[in-house]
Design a protein around this motif. Structure first.
Motif, PDB file in Angstrom:
ATOM      1  N   TYR A 241      20.291 -19.904 -18.233  1.00 19.02           N
ATOM      2  CA  TYR A 241      19.040 -19.156 -18.321  1.00 19.02           C
ATOM      3  C   TYR A 241      18.057 -19.534 -17.218  1.00 19.02           C
ATOM      4  O   TYR A 241      16.903 -19.108 -17.261  1.00 19.02           O
ATOM      5  CB  TYR A 241      18.397 -19.388 -19.695  1.00 19.02           C
ATOM      6  N   GLN A 283      10.922 -16.155 -34.242  1.00 17.78           N
ATOM      7  CA  GLN A 283       9.986 -16.565 -33.201  1.00 17.78           C
ATOM      8  C   GLN A 283       8.724 -17.200 -33.775  1.00 17.78           C
ATOM      9  O   GLN A 283       8.074 -18.013 -33.114  1.00 17.78           O
ATOM     10  CB  GLN A 283       9.621 -15.358 -32.335  1.00 17.78           C
ATOM     11  N   ASP A 312       8.586 -21.528 -25.028  1.00 18.39           N
ATOM     12  CA  ASP A 312       8.087 -20.211 -24.620  1.00 18.39           C
ATOM     13  C   ASP A 312       9.041 -19.548 -23.633  1.00 18.39           C
ATOM     14  O   ASP A 312       9.330 -18.346 -23.735  1.00 18.39           O
ATOM     15  CB  ASP A 312       6.699 -20.342 -23.987  1.00 18.39           C
ATOM     16  N   GLU A 313       9.523 -20.336 -22.679  1.00 22.83           N
ATOM     17  CA  GLU A 313      10.461 -19.802 -21.690  1.00 22.83           C
ATOM     18  C   GLU A 313      11.775 -19.386 -22.359  1.00 22.83           C
ATOM     19  O   GLU A 313      12.351 -18.343 -22.023  1.00 22.83           O
ATOM     20  CB  GLU A 313      10.732 -20.838 -20.594  1.00 22.83           C
ATOM     21  N   VAL A 315      12.219 -18.351 -25.423  1.00 22.32           N
ATOM     22  CA  VAL A 315      11.995 -17.132 -26.200  1.00 22.32           C
ATOM     23  C   VAL A 315      11.973 -15.911 -25.277  1.00 22.32           C
ATOM     24  O   VAL A 315      12.473 -14.836 -25.627  1.00 22.32           O
ATOM     25  CB  VAL A 315      10.686 -17.242 -27.013  1.00 22.32           C
ATOM     26  N   GLN A 316      11.399 -16.080 -24.093  1.00 21.28           N
ATOM     27  CA  GLN A 316      11.325 -14.956 -23.140  1.00 21.28           C
ATOM     28  C   GLN A 316      12.690 -14.638 -22.543  1.00 21.28           C
ATOM     29  O   GLN A 316      13.000 -13.472 -22.286  1.00 21.28           O
ATOM     30  CB  GLN A 316      10.339 -15.297 -22.019  1.00 21.28           C
ATOM     31  N   ARG A 317      13.506 -15.650 -22.308  1.00 17.58           N
ATOM     32  CA  ARG A 317      14.747 -15.453 -21.582  1.00 17.58           C
ATOM     33  C   ARG A 317      15.959 -15.166 -22.453  1.00 17.58           C
ATOM     34  O   ARG A 317      16.928 -14.561 -21.994  1.00 17.58           O
ATOM     35  CB  ARG A 317      15.040 -16.663 -20.696  1.00 17.58           C
TER      36      ARG A 317
END
Length: 321
Positions: A241, A283, A312-313, A315-317
């Motif tokens: 990721y 989340q 946070d990263e 969850v975004q990726r």
């Protein structure tokens, strides 16, 4: 009265008594439903002790607070065998751990022997004294607190013990509006004529066990389950990721994190009145479930990265399947 209605009433009552800390009260109830333990970190005076004590008043169960200090002994927590000279035998005297709700205040001030005794109680729901083993109550929840400000004379919790906690919750200062409400509530409690309002219907242990069964039975579609697995896998194989994540993460989360994320997501959905688990539920709890289980590299700490920022990263990726 349904279990959802009873627990919603308990939640509303907690929010009326613990002002400015809705996240803490929500996580306390989540841990109660998910049958896990809570590590709470925050500055003094943020209603950590009051929160679990108030919870004990709203459910059928007893509460005990243990103040952890450097000179504490394991027997001060578990209990010990007492010699009875009248009959020449030893009799076990149960310690404060034999309560339904236990507050381990400033847990990082206790030495390793005491922490290991608490670890057995949390993980195995039992304690050992000499050659004997004693079971703890079926309803058993430990809320441990840490003070992030003062670290002198403390014993940092080892990663293995941190992993035993279902969630690691950080408590921040309330805003100005909540602070004003705290003043009003404090004056009422200090008044000689004022009485603390009692909860209308105390939640029984049977209702709590029924809520746990309902939460476990909450529908989770295969894509949501796969999403949970992919989030945990991303902490162990971060290079898939991004190279930056690979440089920041030294060790990923354990299988306990997968189980905890599943149970907390179900409990969160149950508390929201839903009959299914969505990615939003995952989340909503992933930071508290992963925060204490990630081990960052020296490079990550030197560059100012935090577990929350890395989550946070993730969850975004990590895409929802």
């Amino acid at each position: 009265m349904s279990t959802k209605t009873a627990l919603q009433g308990l939640r509303n009552w907690l929010d009326s008594q613990i002002v400015g800390q809705p996240h803490l009260t929500d996580r306390l109830l989540t841990a109660l439903i998910a049958d896990g333990h809570l590590l709470v970190e925050g500055a003094p005076g943020l209603a950590k002790t009051k929160a679990i004590k108030t919870l004990s008043e709203g459910i059928e169960g007893d509460f005990h607070r243990i103040q952890f200090t450097p000179d504490l002994l394991p027997s001060d927590v578990t209990g010990t065998d007492i010699y009875r000279p009248e009959n020449g035998t030893f009799e076990f005297q149960a310690g404060p751990i034999f309560h339904n709700l236990v507050l381990a205040d400033e847990i990082n001030r206790a030495p390793a022997k005491v922490q290991s005794a608490l670890l057995e109680a949390m993980a195995e729901r039992q304690i050992s004294v000499g050659r004997s083993t004693y079971k703890l109550p079926p309803l058993f929840l430990v809320m441990a607190t840490q003070n992030p400000i003062e670290q002198e004379g403390t014993y940092p919790l080892p990663e293995a013990q941190l992993d035993r906690f279902l969630m690691h919750v950080r408590v921040d200062f309330p805003d100005a509006t909540a602070e004003k409400e705290i003043l009003r509530l404090s004056r009422l409690e200090a008044s000689a004529v004022a009485q603390k309002p009692a909860i209308s219907d105390v939640v029984t242990q049977e209702a709590i066990f029924a809520a746990r069964a309902e939460a476990l039975a909450t529908h989770m579609a295969d894509p949501v389950e796969e999403y949970i697995v992919q989030l945990t896998d991303a902490t162990r194989n971060p290079a898939k990721y991004g190279d930056d994540l690979a440089k920041w993460l030294e060790f990923g989360v354990s299988p306990r994190a997968t189980i905890s994320l599943d149970r907390c997501s179900r409990a969160h959905a149950f508390m929201q009145g839903k009959d299914y688990v969505s990615p939003d539920d995952v989340q909503a709890v992933v930071h508290d479930v992963f925060r204490h289980r990630l081990i960052l590299t020296f490079e990550a700490e030197a560059s100012g990265q935090t577990p929350d920022g890395i989550i946070d990263e993730l969850v975004q990726r990590v895409a929802v399947v």
